[in-house]
Design an enzyme around this catalytic site. Sequence first.
Site, mmCIF file in Angstrom:
data_model
loop_
_atom_site.group_PDB
_atom_site.id
_atom_site.type_symbol
_atom_site.label_atom_id
_atom_site.label_comp_id
_atom_site.label_asym_id
_atom_site.label_seq_id
_atom_site.Cartn_x
_atom_site.Cartn_y
_atom_site.Cartn_z
ATOM 1 C CD GLU A 194 37.656 93.272 24.061
ATOM 2 O OE1 GLU A 194 37.232 93.882 25.068
ATOM 3 O OE2 GLU A 194 38.776 92.747 24.017
ATOM 4 N N GLY A 195 32.642 91.512 25.036
ATOM 5 C CA GLY A 195 31.238 91.615 25.387
ATOM 6 C C GLY A 195 30.347 91.034 24.313
#
Length: 596
Positions: free
Chosen positions: A442-443
């Site tokens: 998610e980054g």
Amino acid sequence: MSTYKAPLADMRFVLFDVLGAEAQFQRLGYTDATRDVLDAVLEEGARFNETVLAPLNAIGDQIGCSHDKATGAVTTPPGFKQAYTQFVEGGWSGLTAEIKFGGQGLPHAAGVPLKEMIDAANLAWGNFPLLSHGATEALLHHGEEWQQEVFLKPLVEGRWTGTMCLTEPHCGTDLGLLKTKAEPQADGSYSISGTKIFITAGEHDLTDNIIHLVLARLPDAPAGSKGISLFIVPKIKVARDGSIGEANAVRCGSLEHKMGIHGSATCVMNFDGAQGYLIGQPHKGLMAMFTMMNTARLAVGLQGLGLSDRALQNALRYSRDRLQMRALSGAKFPELPADPIIVHPDVRRMLLTCKALVEGGRVMGYDAALQVDIAHASGDEKERADADALIGFMTPIVKACLTEWGVECTYHALQCFGGHGYIAEHGMEQLARDARITTLYEGTTGIQALDLLGRKVMQLQGAGLRVMLEKIERFCADNEGNAAVAEFIGPLRAKAGEWQQLTMAVGKRAAANPDEVGAAAYDYLMYSGYVSLAYWWARSVAASEASSQSARFKTGKRETARFYFARLLPRSQAHAITIGASVETLTGLDAEAFDV
């Protein structure tokens, strides 16, 4: 084997004493979210996680998921499917979803303690229902009415699960490079073809259908990220009237072999002319996907928190039981052959670091969720706008800091065990391995840092930072004469002022050289996290002293806050110094010279 006990006392303290959640929920119109209801959610959530999910954690790690190459089917570890059935039957999947789609309609913040418990009890299992919530949010905000009617109800009920299909073998963060294609069909659907990797819960045996949200390009798509569209692609075809059809042309090609979260199915997904439906407007898919991604980023931050808490619980238990040497100042337990290692200052350093980051991080993460409720339900336009700005600003901080601290805390906790922490039977090395992914998916932390400084501060002119600084100043002003927090007010005010000055300095340098943003981003992110946590620790002390908590509880909060301000907040100074370092210190070495 590591064990888990839900920290209900501190969860209640954070919700009700620090954040005043019950009054906030009533004010926002969540009339069913009473103290009695929330207490029941906490108690039942603890029972489910302690007795059902936690015992499966080691099993999931040891056995993992299996993939049938002939059929593409994925089998989850023993007990996972039965646990999911209990999860659905208990109504947990729709706890915070809208009533009209089969949910219970509780505020978002009411579901956060359950999420933390799941992550602490069994992170790998928790990944299966995780993205269903994100898919629900994307459809709720961007889907057509028929799509909401057909797909939201089974997702909310937990009969189906969702995924987020972004990454491809050649592109991760830079989604403008993706190649998956979407061809329009005569019936209004689309034919989706391409390969996606790192797809969490892309295939499994927990539900009959899986709803993939897939980024792809239409034939007339412009180049780059402005040419990306979002599509619903179910594992089993679903018609517009909700009727179920045959298997769709989507298949799991393989499972990734990972450092941790072995019980979570991380899939390579192949789409070979699969039937899909466009969500929202053509070429606007990234906007819809970010609705899902921002929800997931806050959720991943809670994963770091949950793992940290479980690691701390086990390290604390071991440190009280393990006898080794005598305290330097003399025997503390003379009746024993040696003192428990908790008497030693360095063990206390590690335990207190974990305690400070866990309990402070809990308030920070729970407040971010409360801001989501305020932004959604407040009747005051300015309050909604401020909450929305604060969510945007705090999301990368919550995601990155709680996960980076999760890695730190699980390693500290393992270290408390000494060599025994490195042995699998104690379960500490699993927590350390599982924690590592949270800083990546998610980054990555670097991406969160660029989002914070580059977008939330520079592009949006620091709207969220202003709200945060106003909250800090309001707290300091309101507690000028409060002896319980007097020692924290001065340092907190000074840090808030320094935060503002550092931001202005980076902005000035970035105007001359945009690379300055990338050079300062990581340190700016971590600095922001430590100052934010100082605010939440000061508020925690104030709340505990004003509460009916026991004297022992109040002492615990006050002494941990003192430890934080004395030994962890000074880390921000190193970050402040590094923020001021020139970008040339990073760019001066030619790429070819790195191996010389």
